[in-house]
Design a protein around this motif. Structure first.
Motif, PDB file in Angstrom:
ATOM      1  N   VAL A 116      -2.024  17.520   6.736  1.00 35.09           N
ATOM      2  CA  VAL A 116      -2.036  16.090   7.107  1.00 35.09           C
ATOM      3  C   VAL A 116      -0.616  15.552   7.243  1.00 35.09           C
ATOM      4  O   VAL A 116      -0.324  14.759   8.143  1.00 35.09           O
ATOM      5  CB  VAL A 116      -2.864  15.213   6.130  1.00 35.09           C
ATOM      6  N   PRO A 120      -0.845   0.942  -3.630  1.00 32.09           N
ATOM      7  CA  PRO A 120      -0.028   1.894  -2.871  1.00 32.09           C
ATOM      8  C   PRO A 120       0.007   1.642  -1.369  1.00 32.09           C
ATOM      9  O   PRO A 120       0.968   2.013  -0.700  1.00 32.09           O
ATOM     10  CB  PRO A 120      -0.669   3.249  -3.196  1.00 32.09           C
ATOM     11  N   GLU A 127     -14.661   3.356   3.524  1.00 35.68           N
ATOM     12  CA  GLU A 127     -13.644   2.635   4.293  1.00 35.68           C
ATOM     13  C   GLU A 127     -14.162   2.050   5.605  1.00 35.68           C
ATOM     14  O   GLU A 127     -13.566   1.130   6.148  1.00 35.68           O
ATOM     15  CB  GLU A 127     -12.457   3.548   4.570  1.00 35.68           C
ATOM     16  N   GLN A 158      -6.618   9.681  -1.435  1.00 36.40           N
ATOM     17  CA  GLN A 158      -7.523  10.833  -1.435  1.00 36.40           C
ATOM     18  C   GLN A 158      -6.982  11.965  -2.297  1.00 36.40           C
ATOM     19  O   GLN A 158      -5.767  12.194  -2.321  1.00 36.40           O
ATOM     20  CB  GLN A 158      -7.687  11.357   0.000  1.00 36.40           C
ATOM     21  N   SER A 196      -2.732   7.692   9.303  1.00 37.58           N
ATOM     22  CA  SER A 196      -3.103   8.505   8.140  1.00 37.58           C
ATOM     23  C   SER A 196      -4.419   9.236   8.413  1.00 37.58           C
ATOM     24  O   SER A 196      -5.433   8.602   8.691  1.00 37.58           O
ATOM     25  CB  SER A 196      -3.203   7.653   6.876  1.00 37.58           C
ATOM     26  N   ILE A 197      -4.334  10.537   8.341  1.00 34.05           N
ATOM     27  CA  ILE A 197      -5.512  11.373   8.613  1.00 34.05           C
ATOM     28  C   ILE A 197      -6.394  11.383   7.373  1.00 34.05           C
ATOM     29  O   ILE A 197      -5.925  11.686   6.277  1.00 34.05           O
ATOM     30  CB  ILE A 197      -5.066  12.800   8.978  1.00 34.05           C
ATOM     31  N   ARG A 198      -7.642  11.044   7.543  1.00 32.27           N
ATOM     32  CA  ARG A 198      -8.556  10.992   6.397  1.00 32.27           C
ATOM     33  C   ARG A 198      -9.689  12.004   6.504  1.00 32.27           C
ATOM     34  O   ARG A 198     -10.562  12.050   5.656  1.00 32.27           O
ATOM     35  CB  ARG A 198      -9.132   9.573   6.276  1.00 32.27           C
ATOM     36  N   SER A 232      -8.629  -1.011   0.032  1.00 29.99           N
ATOM     37  CA  SER A 232      -7.430  -0.316  -0.442  1.00 29.99           C
ATOM     38  C   SER A 232      -7.426  -0.236  -1.966  1.00 29.99           C
ATOM     39  O   SER A 232      -7.434  -1.255  -2.657  1.00 29.99           O
ATOM     40  CB  SER A 232      -6.186  -1.055   0.059  1.00 29.99           C
ATOM     41  N   LYS A 233      -7.389   0.977  -2.467  1.00 32.48           N
ATOM     42  CA  LYS A 233      -7.521   1.176  -3.917  1.00 32.48           C
ATOM     43  C   LYS A 233      -6.170   1.205  -4.612  1.00 32.48           C
ATOM     44  O   LYS A 233      -5.152   1.481  -3.995  1.00 32.48           O
ATOM     45  CB  LYS A 233      -8.257   2.492  -4.179  1.00 32.48           C
ATOM     46  N   GLY A 234      -6.206   0.941  -5.905  1.00 34.41           N
ATOM     47  CA  GLY A 234      -5.003   1.044  -6.721  1.00 34.41           C
ATOM     48  C   GLY A 234      -4.850   2.462  -7.235  1.00 34.41           C
ATOM     49  O   GLY A 234      -5.670   3.338  -6.925  1.00 34.41           O
ATOM     50  N   THR A 235      -3.797   2.687  -8.017  1.00 29.62           N
ATOM     51  CA  THR A 235      -3.609   4.041  -8.542  1.00 29.62           C
ATOM     52  C   THR A 235      -4.658   4.357  -9.600  1.00 29.62           C
ATOM     53  O   THR A 235      -5.037   5.496  -9.800  1.00 29.62           O
ATOM     54  CB  THR A 235      -2.203   4.192  -9.147  1.00 29.62           C
ATOM     55  N   LYS A 249      -0.605   7.659  -0.018  1.00 32.90           N
ATOM     56  CA  LYS A 249      -0.865   6.850   1.176  1.00 32.90           C
ATOM     57  C   LYS A 249      -2.337   6.475   1.312  1.00 32.90           C
ATOM     58  O   LYS A 249      -2.660   5.382   1.772  1.00 32.90           O
ATOM     59  CB  LYS A 249      -0.419   7.670   2.394  1.00 32.90           C
ATOM     60  N   THR A 250      -3.236   7.387   0.940  1.00 36.02           N
ATOM     61  CA  THR A 250      -4.662   7.123   1.152  1.00 36.02           C
ATOM     62  C   THR A 250      -5.469   7.112  -0.138  1.00 36.02           C
ATOM     63  O   THR A 250      -6.613   6.675  -0.135  1.00 36.02           O
ATOM     64  CB  THR A 250      -5.280   8.204   2.069  1.00 36.02           C
ATOM     65  N   LYS A 294      -3.054  13.579  -5.507  1.00 33.90           N
ATOM     66  CA  LYS A 294      -3.671  12.369  -4.963  1.00 33.90           C
ATOM     67  C   LYS A 294      -2.671  11.785  -3.975  1.00 33.90           C
ATOM     68  O   LYS A 294      -1.541  11.463  -4.356  1.00 33.90           O
ATOM     69  CB  LYS A 294      -3.918  11.389  -6.104  1.00 33.90           C
ATOM     70  N   ARG A 295      -3.076  11.669  -2.735  1.00 35.35           N
ATOM     71  CA  ARG A 295      -2.131  11.160  -1.718  1.00 35.35           C
ATOM     72  C   ARG A 295      -1.793   9.705  -1.999  1.00 35.35           C
ATOM     73  O   ARG A 295      -2.699   8.854  -2.021  1.00 35.35           O
ATOM     74  CB  ARG A 295      -2.751  11.225  -0.319  1.00 35.35           C
TER      75      ARG A 295
END
Lengths: 452, 353
Positions: B33, B256, A144, B23, A355-357, A391-394, B20-21, B17-18
């Motif tokens: 989080v 998403p 990212e 992850q 958003s915490i990553r 930004s990824k898809g599902t 929002k991110t 799987k979040r």
């Protein structure tokens, strides 16, 4: 219809938009028309031709003065530019000849075809007057932060391969179509600059403008809401000697390119009616579809607005009118390396805050505003481009090309991005205003550099 | 496929799987989080001061149930020093609100937070059942929305609180941004992404879940085994909002991040100064004292229409003209009690847990 077209265009022809214009349409340069073969651009080309190239006596009335279009051409040179995208898709027909045939029916108009992979073609870029690309920036979209490396001349790949690697690395169908739209627009802008054009006209109708506004907002482009409708763009990574020589010949304008959508008040149905009455041939634009890929945000938005318009007919004009009342909020930190639109400040801090990553940030301390990470491309691109790249898809998108054609990994950027990065390393000003010398840059990014 | 480790702690097995991110993370890291992001939202916007009295708008649904739980947890963990209340509005919808209020009452016991319930009936003299019987299902959401907003403020004034927090989540805000653009509601568009709104003389109203995805709220409730009530309102939903919601869900399925991207868009633009200058100045309703952009606030206008048998008078121009043509209403028209901070009327119940 013609009144709406002229109302959206003529106030913006003169350098000063508020000056008297009925008798003095005096642009500072030539005209470029972005042509896709679709309905809007076909109608646009026809209207420009009838009003400003080969005046149609049934439309251009006897009103006006000495400088009225019937007496003198408003733009000395008109170029129609077509960006062919077929090489971005596994099976798509090249329509350049078909488009050329249509354009050649308009007398006094030049035709300039471009291929989408020209965005990655150093020779094309330098031929058009762009600053030399000394090294190529390669990025890693899987991370990212988008770490980058600067590769030497020898490692330059072919433009087609670079394009295909670029689009094969994009994470979603939404990103694919947005990236192609963005590349097309910037190519048109540079083409306009290199043809000495002060104006670039695009054929977006009211309907397609409403769709692109909602689609852009849905991709985080709220800061660019004004640019979606109209923008003033300056080419700043072109060769100075080319500018000087044109200046000496008295051709150089010294200004930017004004990107205008003169059909912004004309609905798609009105465009269709015009095309029908004027018996225009609309070759249509090929659908942007990748086998197995899900529908992207652009297509979803188009279908949604079309459906909504049936029950609420004023929707498209309301969207465009509402967005016309908006202005970007906050400051900018330069121009995006990829899409060449303004970068709003604090994008990465905002993303980190909401958003915490990772566990690295202490939970009870405010998120620090860090200085730009010089190993990362993220601070130098806008929110939309960052989202497009990361930004990824599902689910993972299916591969677009056979693996040997484009292998995702380290990905090239368009020539203008390379040139801009070269400017930074060459002593010019970077987006953050800090001068970064090549050794320093190399030291920073050495862990990402491949062996010579 | 072998089980993956959590992308955050790298030790426990990832179980979700979040949205929002994207992850893949474990349950404990998800709780961390989720709660920390809400905490960051609160601290970044400096929403509260120590000693503030804060009412949590509680409907018994997932958002407000999780909000009550998280607010209590954060208040204890980070020592915000807040005095928390639950505030519920009973719209008077048989078979819908009466069931969900039971959930709120259980929450009150579980979280040990005082609860106040204020009904449309005691405030306006009308229940939603009665309103729907007069106006039908078509425009009833207009009445419910306007009445609820004012009822929350009045309930909060009775509790003498400084602040109301509501469970509006990121999906709600993204949907509102799109709706306001498509409907041309420039005034609301200008303020709908603000985390905190405060009208003149009204109580502050905040949305700590502004950046929390609806799906993550449901996940949180699921993993925490929180008890909430879930059903669609039995009266037909707002058709236009329904379209926007379906569209947003499609966008979210395509990518998403679309929800957070729309919120970013909403925060990245503002109304131009020229347009701001043409907007109506806020004033006070001459009948009930509540904030209003006209002489009469929307709630009073709607109520007058109901009382005089012309319920659509505040909705369509034609009905408004017909009402005006009939002259002023009778003196014995039921009206909303005058709004004052710290007001205790009408009679109400505050239950302590």
């Amino acid at each position: 219809m013609t009144w709406k077209f002229r109302r959206s265009l003529e106030p913006h022809i003169n350098a000063k938009p508020d000056g008297p214009r009925r008798t003095a349409l005096k642009p500072t340069g030539n005209l470029t028309i972005g042509f896709s073969g679709g309905l809007g651009s076909t109608v646009l080309l026809d209207l420009v031709n009838r009003y400003y190239v080969s005046p149609d006596k049934s439309l251009v009335t006897a009103e006006g003065g000495r400088d009225h279009p019937r007496n003198e051409r408003v733009w000395k040179k008109v170029t129609v530019c077509y960006v062919e995208v077929c090489d971005a898709f596994p099976e798509m027909k090249d329509r350049t000849d078909e488009i050329r045939e249509i354009v050649q029916k308009c007398e006094g108009v030049d035709f300039l075809p471009i291929h989408i992979q020209d965005a990655f073609d150093r020779a094309w870029w330098e031929k058009m007057g762009g600053k030399p690309v000394l090294s190529q920036v390669k990025i890693d979209m899987a991370n990212e932060n988008i770490p980058f490396s600067m590769l030497s001349d020898e490692s330059l790949s072919s433009s087609l391969s670079a394009l295909r690697t670029y689009i094969a690395s994009l994470p979603t169908p939404t990103a694919l179509s947005n990236a192609l739209r963005s590349l097309t627009r910037v190519l048109l802008q540079y083409a306009a600059h290199f043809t000495d054009s002060s104006h670039l006209l695009l054929g977006a109708s009211l309907t397609s403008l409403a769709v692109s506004l909602i689609s852009s907002i849905s991709q985080g482009g709220g800061f660019h809401v004004r640019e979606e409708a109209q923008e003033e763009w300056f080419a700043d990574v072109v060769q100075e000697h080319a500018e000087d020589s044109r200046h000496k010949k008295g051709k150089w304008r010294g200004g930017g390119v004004r990107v205008i959508r003169p059909l912004r008040d004309v609905g798609m149905k009105e465009c269709a009616a015009w095309a029908w009455w004027m018996q225009l041939r609309v070759v249509g634009r090929e659908k942007w579809r990748w086998p197995g890929a899900k529908v992207g945000i652009g297509k979803l938005t188009k279908d949604f607005i079309a459906g909504l318009e049936k029950d609420y007919p004023s929707t498209v004009s309301t969207i465009v009118r509402t967005c016309g009342k908006l202005a970007p909020k906050g400051g900018t930190v330069g121009k995006c390396l990829i899409c060449e639109r303004p970068v709003p400040e604090g994008v990465q801090e905002w993303k980190a805050r909401i958003s915490i990553r990772s566990h690295e940030t202490p939970s009870d301390a405010p998120v620090p505003l860090t200085s730009p990470d010089l190993t990362s491309l993220a601070p130098f691109i806008c929110y939309v481009c960052h989202t497009t790249l990361t930004s990824k898809g599902t689910r993972a998108a299916p591969p677009l090309f056979p693996p040997e054609v484009g292998t995702p990994g380290m990905v090239s950027l368009p020539s203008w991005s390379n040139a801009r990065m070269s400017v930074s390393t060459d002593g010019g000003e970077s987006n953050t205003g800090r001068r970064i010398r090549e050794p320093e840059m190399r030291e920073i990014v050495k862990e990402y550099l491949l062996d010579d | 496929m072998p089980p993956r480790n959590c992308a955050l702690c790298n030790t426990a097995r990832a179980i979700l799987k979040r949205p929002k991110t994207g992850q893949q993370i474990c349950k404990e890291c998800f709780f961390y989080v989720f709660e920390t992001e809400v905490h960051n939202t609160i601290t970044e916007a400096r929403l509260f001061n120590p000693g503030d009295k804060v009412a949590i708008g509680a409907s018994g649904g997932k958002d407000s149930t999780v909000l009550a739980y998280v607010m209590k947890a954060l208040n204890d963990r980070y020592q915000y020093g807040l005095e928390l209340f639950l505030l519920s509005i009973d719209e008077g919808i048989t078979g819908y609100r009466d069931d969900s209020l039971e959930t709120v009452k259980r929450n009150q016991q579980q979280y040990d937070i005082p609860l106040k319930i204020l009904s449309y009936d005691e405030l306006y003299g009308w229940t939603m059942d009665a309103i729907v019987s007069q106006v039908g299902k078509k425009n009833n959401c207009t009445f419910c929305g306007v009445f609820r907003r004012q009822a929350l403020d009045r309930g909060a004034a009775m509790l003498n609180v400084d602040h109301i927090v509501t469970g509006h989540n990121a999906d709600d805000i993204a949907e509102t941004v799109l709706m306001n653009i498509m409907r041309g509601d420039i005034a609301r568009l200008g303020r709908c992404t603000s985390i905190c709104t405060q009208g003149e003389d009204t109580i502050k109203r905040s949305k700590p879940f502004k950046y929390a995805y609806e799906k993550e709220i449901v996940m949180y409730a699921y993993f925490k085994k929180l008890d909430y009530f879930s059903t669609e309102c039995i009266y037909s939903p707002d058709a236009y909002r329904g379209h926007a919601r379906v569209f947003l869900k499609d966008l979210e399925a395509a990518r998403p991040s679309a929800i957070i991207d729309i919120i970013h868009s909403g925060e990245a633009f503002e109304i131009t100064d020229e347009v701001k200058a043409t907007q109506k100045v806020q004033q006070t309703c001459k009948r009930c004292g509540y904030m209003s952009s006209n002489e009469l606030c929307k709630a009073c206008t709607l109520l007058e229409g109901l009382e005089r048998g012309m319920a659509t008078s505040a909705i369509t121009d034609r009905a408004r003209k017909r009402l005006d043509a009939e002259g002023p209403g009778p003196d014995n028209l039921r009206t909303i009690p005058y709004f004052q901070r710290g007001n205790t009327a009408p009679s109400s119940q505050v239950a302590n847990g």
